[in-house]
Design an enzyme around this catalytic site. Sequence first.
Site, mmCIF file in Angstrom:
data_model
loop_
_atom_site.group_PDB
_atom_site.id
_atom_site.type_symbol
_atom_site.label_atom_id
_atom_site.label_comp_id
_atom_site.label_asym_id
_atom_site.label_seq_id
_atom_site.Cartn_x
_atom_site.Cartn_y
_atom_site.Cartn_z
ATOM 1 N N TYR A 1 2.179 -37.862 16.896
ATOM 2 C CA TYR A 1 3.014 -37.500 18.045
ATOM 3 C C TYR A 1 3.007 -35.990 18.180
ATOM 4 C CZ TYR A 1 7.228 -36.820 20.896
ATOM 5 O OH TYR A 1 8.130 -36.441 21.883
ATOM 6 N N LYS B 1 11.193 -27.535 15.067
ATOM 7 C CA LYS B 1 12.165 -28.088 14.130
ATOM 8 C C LYS B 1 12.710 -27.038 13.139
ATOM 9 C CE LYS B 1 10.968 -32.772 15.124
ATOM 10 N NZ LYS B 1 9.658 -33.247 15.516
ATOM 11 N N ASP C 1 -0.722 -29.430 14.195
ATOM 12 C CA ASP C 1 0.631 -29.523 14.750
ATOM 13 C C ASP C 1 1.594 -29.681 13.579
ATOM 14 O OD1 ASP C 1 3.026 -30.043 15.911
ATOM 15 O OD2 ASP C 1 2.349 -31.724 17.152
HETATM 16 C C1 LIG Z 1 9.080 -33.262 16.995
HETATM 17 C C2 LIG Z 1 7.623 -33.020 17.186
HETATM 18 C C3 LIG Z 1 7.100 -32.464 18.369
HETATM 19 C C4 LIG Z 1 7.975 -32.206 19.577
HETATM 20 O O1 LIG Z 1 8.939 -31.241 19.325
HETATM 21 P P1 LIG Z 1 10.221 -31.176 20.307
HETATM 22 O O2 LIG Z 1 10.986 -29.994 19.800
HETATM 23 O O3 LIG Z 1 10.929 -32.473 20.163
HETATM 24 O O4 LIG Z 1 9.689 -30.969 21.675
HETATM 25 C C5 LIG Z 1 5.761 -32.164 18.416
HETATM 26 N N1 LIG Z 1 4.948 -32.411 17.375
HETATM 27 C C6 LIG Z 1 5.404 -32.940 16.230
HETATM 28 C C7 LIG Z 1 4.465 -33.140 15.102
HETATM 29 C C8 LIG Z 1 6.750 -33.275 16.113
HETATM 30 O O5 LIG Z 1 7.186 -33.840 14.981
#
Ligand SMILES: *Cc1c(COP(=O)(O)O)cnc(C)c1O
Length: 438
Positions: free
Chosen positions: A152, A275, A247
């Site tokens: 994701y 995060k 990511d």
């Molecule tokens: C949470 C997450 C996102 C999205 O971040 P948001 O702050 O919710 O937009 C993107 N990539 C990864 C790997 C994530 O865990």
Amino acid sequence: MAYFCDMSLDRSKSAELFEEAKKYFPGGVNSPVRAFKSVSGPPLFIEKGNGCRITDVDQNEYIDFCCSWGPLILGHNNPVVRDFICETVAKGTSFGTPNKLGNQLAELILSKNKYIDKMRFVSSGTEAVMSAIRLARGCTGKNKIIKFEGCYHGHVDSLLVKAGSGLATFGESTSAGIPAAFAKETLVLPLNDPAALENCLAEHGHDIAAIIIEPVPANNGLLLQDKSFLECLRIKSYKYDCLLIFDEVISGFRVGFEGAAGYYDIQPDIITYGKIIGGGMPVGAYGASHEIMAHISPDGPVYQAGTLSANPVAMAAGFSALNILSAPNFYEELADKTNWLANEIEAYAIKKGYTLTVPRIGSIFWLNFSNDRITRADEIQAEGMEYFKTLHHELLERGVYLGPSGYEVGFVSAAHTMDDLKEALIHMKAALDISFKS
Ligand SMILES: *Cc1c(COP(=O)(O)O)cnc(C)c1O
């Protein structure tokens, strides 16, 4: 199922507020998983958090393993972070100008991270990923992106894509509102499969701008990859002249201060963060080498901007949190506690003959209702989610809060003491007994 009838905890205020929220927000929520669709009952309305515990509006207390979905590696309401936020907010919240705290947070990060030279702050993980994709396209002059099934990357148009039907690797969008033409620019491959990667690159490599992966896939179970696969991504992306994007919105500052790049010692081209980096405030970031970052506006032609980017309050939260994380042994202690909990749960499952293993890395763990090591999204057994549903309900009844889906991982924070974990374990065992009996 009888146990749904004898709910001991009163959650009527949460239930009432949820009914009201449905008038204001689609599904009553501002982010879909919060709606508790894959578990039972209305979502909890949380009033406050302290350390590893959260309290709902009905004054029930829970040991929290969701930790706001990852940001709160220090637990709730850390006094150092809170005090610095308050001190900063007293001077104003945002000026739309550069500010010193932005420098301080960047200096703290860049001086301890050998994988990036320069960075840019944004306000969410999604924004970081979206910007990184544009940067990769701007740098390479190529269009297509490779992503992996089960990873994701936020709600970026070109990444809300799953593998299409048939043999074609061209993506199909997983959300309405995404033009097929966008989805077509994304190729979707299975995780941990070097042969699929090589085949795809051999055919499309000339038009691939970037390969993006969660190096620690933790949004669809915890699908720990072979290090050799991550190394293969690095080698192949050099060979086909495309950029490798890690990511690290979850893994960054989580599996170590240098995230998964440091954990595996692999140099990606671009890294995205979110995060934890914001210490509980909305912050994302992306970073790369001087050369790559020189493509970003105003130095270069790739446009990216943000009204509230690097606002002082968010920077203060990130700075005070990351300062604590950079202390010696911070990550070792956290991983030891997490290993202890995961081992205890696994040992109990073995003793009772329950089909459950607990993959973990750093302070991330996942309840895998299988005895196999799972590295790909299609290996997750859907029936495990039924066990999870009961488990989640039983844990809530006992005062333990897990993210409301069996595909979500759990997080142990620095605020969870061994006593908290022992308490949670007792409840976990009791809840497992019920899950596996019903
Ligand atoms: C949470 C997450 C996102 C999205 O971040 P948001 O702050 O919710 O937009 C993107 N990539 C990864 C790997 C994530 O865990």
